[in-house]
Design an enzyme around this catalytic site. Structure first.
Site, PDB file in Angstrom:
ATOM      1  N   TYR A  64       0.848  -1.195   0.000  1.00 42.01           N
ATOM      2  CA  TYR A  64       0.000   0.000   0.000  1.00 42.01           C
ATOM      3  C   TYR A  64       0.882   1.243   0.000  1.00 42.01           C
ATOM      4  O   TYR A  64       2.054   1.204   0.389  1.00 42.01           O
ATOM      5  CB  TYR A  64      -0.941   0.014   1.210  1.00 42.01           C
ATOM      6  CG  TYR A  64      -0.263   0.258   2.543  1.00 42.01           C
ATOM      7  CD1 TYR A  64      -0.090   1.551   3.045  1.00 42.01           C
ATOM      8  CD2 TYR A  64       0.210  -0.807   3.322  1.00 42.01           C
ATOM      9  CE1 TYR A  64       0.524   1.778   4.272  1.00 42.01           C
ATOM     10  CE2 TYR A  64       0.821  -0.593   4.540  1.00 42.01           C
ATOM     11  CZ  TYR A  64       0.979   0.703   5.017  1.00 42.01           C
ATOM     12  OH  TYR A  64       1.595   0.930   6.223  1.00 42.01           O
ATOM     13  N   CYS A  65       0.307   2.359  -0.455  1.00 40.02           N
ATOM     14  CA  CYS A  65       0.939   3.674  -0.288  1.00 40.02           C
ATOM     15  C   CYS A  65      -0.138   4.587   0.288  1.00 40.02           C
ATOM     16  O   CYS A  65      -1.054   4.125   0.959  1.00 40.02           O
ATOM     17  CB  CYS A  65       1.537   4.195  -1.593  1.00 40.02           C
ATOM     18  SG  CYS A  65       0.369   4.408  -2.953  1.00 40.02           S
ATOM     19  N   TRP A  66      -0.059   5.887   0.050  1.00 43.44           N
ATOM     20  CA  TRP A  66      -1.021   6.795   0.673  1.00 43.44           C
ATOM     21  C   TRP A  66      -2.444   6.562   0.177  1.00 43.44           C
ATOM     22  O   TRP A  66      -3.368   6.340   0.956  1.00 43.44           O
ATOM     23  CB  TRP A  66      -0.590   8.236   0.437  1.00 43.44           C
ATOM     24  CG  TRP A  66      -1.627   9.267   0.802  1.00 43.44           C
ATOM     25  CD1 TRP A  66      -2.097  10.263   0.019  1.00 43.44           C
ATOM     26  CD2 TRP A  66      -2.327   9.407   2.051  1.00 43.44           C
ATOM     27  NE1 TRP A  66      -3.035  11.012   0.682  1.00 43.44           N
ATOM     28  CE2 TRP A  66      -3.206  10.508   1.943  1.00 43.44           C
ATOM     29  CE3 TRP A  66      -2.307   8.689   3.252  1.00 43.44           C
ATOM     30  CZ2 TRP A  66      -4.038  10.908   2.973  1.00 43.44           C
ATOM     31  CZ3 TRP A  66      -3.157   9.101   4.285  1.00 43.44           C
ATOM     32  CH2 TRP A  66      -4.003  10.192   4.140  1.00 43.44           C
TER      33      TRP A  66
ATOM     34  N   GLY B  27      -2.020   4.514  -5.038  1.00 43.81           N
ATOM     35  CA  GLY B  27      -1.723   5.011  -6.381  1.00 43.81           C
ATOM     36  C   GLY B  27      -0.336   4.692  -6.874  1.00 43.81           C
ATOM     37  O   GLY B  27       0.120   3.550  -6.805  1.00 43.81           O
TER      38      GLY B  27
ATOM     39  N   TYR C  98      -3.332   3.506   2.366  1.00 43.15           N
ATOM     40  CA  TYR C  98      -3.359   3.811   3.802  1.00 43.15           C
ATOM     41  C   TYR C  98      -4.540   4.706   4.160  1.00 43.15           C
ATOM     42  O   TYR C  98      -5.099   4.603   5.258  1.00 43.15           O
ATOM     43  CB  TYR C  98      -2.048   4.486   4.223  1.00 43.15           C
ATOM     44  CG  TYR C  98      -2.041   4.902   5.676  1.00 43.15           C
ATOM     45  CD1 TYR C  98      -1.921   3.958   6.691  1.00 43.15           C
ATOM     46  CD2 TYR C  98      -2.174   6.242   6.040  1.00 43.15           C
ATOM     47  CE1 TYR C  98      -1.934   4.328   8.030  1.00 43.15           C
ATOM     48  CE2 TYR C  98      -2.189   6.624   7.368  1.00 43.15           C
ATOM     49  CZ  TYR C  98      -2.068   5.668   8.363  1.00 43.15           C
ATOM     50  OH  TYR C  98      -2.086   6.048   9.688  1.00 43.15           O
TER      51      TYR C  98
END
Length: 351
Positions: free
Chosen positions: A94-96, A99, A123
């Site tokens: 995952y990232c923010w 994306g 996240y």
């Protein structure tokens, strides 16, 4: 191997057997992250600032090209790191917002045979869940009592007996006093504390009572959110009583082995409230290992503080329970009996 996008509901089950990887920068990860995740940043702190600035000034295309320029030379290092850390070749990433960064990491690791599950919404989706979870209307029953009555020990014993508990001090890495940080790990951020709190709550039965130790709004640097703290203030509280001798003995067991310099530093933090004479006496007693004396000295202050705190609660919601001379087993049984009276039903109807 092609990645698979997963929802938060699917994430809960998959993470039981598959490691979680955070593709955000070190700073973002340090501020808050999904508990037990490993940080494998696509952009470092400095690179993220560069790309973010470029995005604001020149738009998405320029920022994306710059991002690849910065991270491209490290592609092989990221792949090698993943191979070393995740031998089974499976990860959840995952990232923010789910994306660009998590897509790049997913692509990089898919190229070397990894099976990648990418969290949809990243996240931000997880944090939305944790934010809402700690602000639900949970049914709480508070364990109160002056310093040294053994609230934390009782809380752990209640958990062993099948009760639902929420140990806020454990999650905060702090015992909730001027001495609370001694011997503890660094405290999490407030956001990370809420993540940890939500992880505990999501496994609780919302129809059943959760035991919580009575706390002030602040636990070290952690601040409990307004809604949950209001729940605590408006919930029934069992005010545990123990003899002064028992309280001093318990505190001595927990604190006498701690480094003297840290105990002295904690006393000095209370100097304005204790006054010069009592501060000097407490420090001398710590140096001379006269533990009974310095503990009794400080309890004068802490007892006044507790009484002030107790007065926040509606008197009709406070139930006094004298556990003097009672061991953990007896204490818990009395607490459970009182809970049943408050709750109007048996704690374990199948027994």
């Amino acid at each position: 191997m092609q990645e698979k996008l997963i929802s938060l509901e699917e994430f809960w089950e998959l993470r039981k057997s598959i490691p979680v990887v955070d593709a955000r920068s070190e700073g973002e990860f340090l501020q808050s992250h999904i508990p037990e995740a490993t940080n494998l940043p696509i952009l470092t702190n400095e690179e993220r600032v560069i790309v973010g600035t470029l995005y604001k000034e020149k738009g998405s295309l320029a920022a994306t090209v710059k991002g690849f320029e910065l991270v491209g030379p490290r592609f092989h290092e990221i792949q090698k790191s993943a191979i070393q850390q995740f031998e089974k070749g499976q990860i959840i990433v995952y990232c923010w917002r789910g994306g660009m960064r998590s897509q790049i990491l997913s692509w990089l690791l898919s190229m070397i045979g990894f099976e990648v599950f990418r969290l949809k919404g990243g996240y931000k989706t997880y944090r939305t869940f944790t934010f809402e979870e700690v602000r639900k209307n949970w049914s709480l029953l508070l364990l109160g009592g002056k310093t040294g009555v053994g609230k934390t020990r009782i809380l752990k014993e209640l958990e062993k007996q099948g009760e639902q508990i929420l140990d806020l001090e454990n999650l905060a890495n702090h015992r909730g006093s001027a001495f609370g940080a001694i011997g503890q790990k660094p405290q999490p951020s407030v956001e990370q504390f809420e993540n940890l709190m939500a992880e505990e709550l999501r496994n609780k039965d919302p129809e059943q009572i959760i035991w919580v130790e009575n706390e002030s709004r602040r636990i070290g640097k952690i601040v409990i959110n307004d809604h949950f703290f209001h729940l605590m203030e408006s919930s029934p509280i069992l005010d545990i009583r123990k003899s002064d001798e028992e309280r001093i003995q318990l505190i001595q067991e927990e604190y006498s082995m701690l480094p003297k310099e840290e105990l002295i530093a904690a006393v000095n933090r209370l100097k304005k409230k204790l006054g010069g004479l009592r501060t000097t006496e407490a420090i001398e007693d710590i140096i001379n290992e006269n533990h009974t004396s310095w503990i009794a000295n400080l309890l004068i202050y802490y007892d006044k503080t507790y009484q002030f705190d107790l007065e926040r609660h509606e008197p009709s919601m406070v139930e006094i329970l004298d556990l003097s001379g009672k061991d953990l087993s007896e204490s818990c049984q009395l607490l459970l009996n009182t809970k049943n009276q408050i709750n109007g039903k048996l704690t374990n109807p199948t027994h």
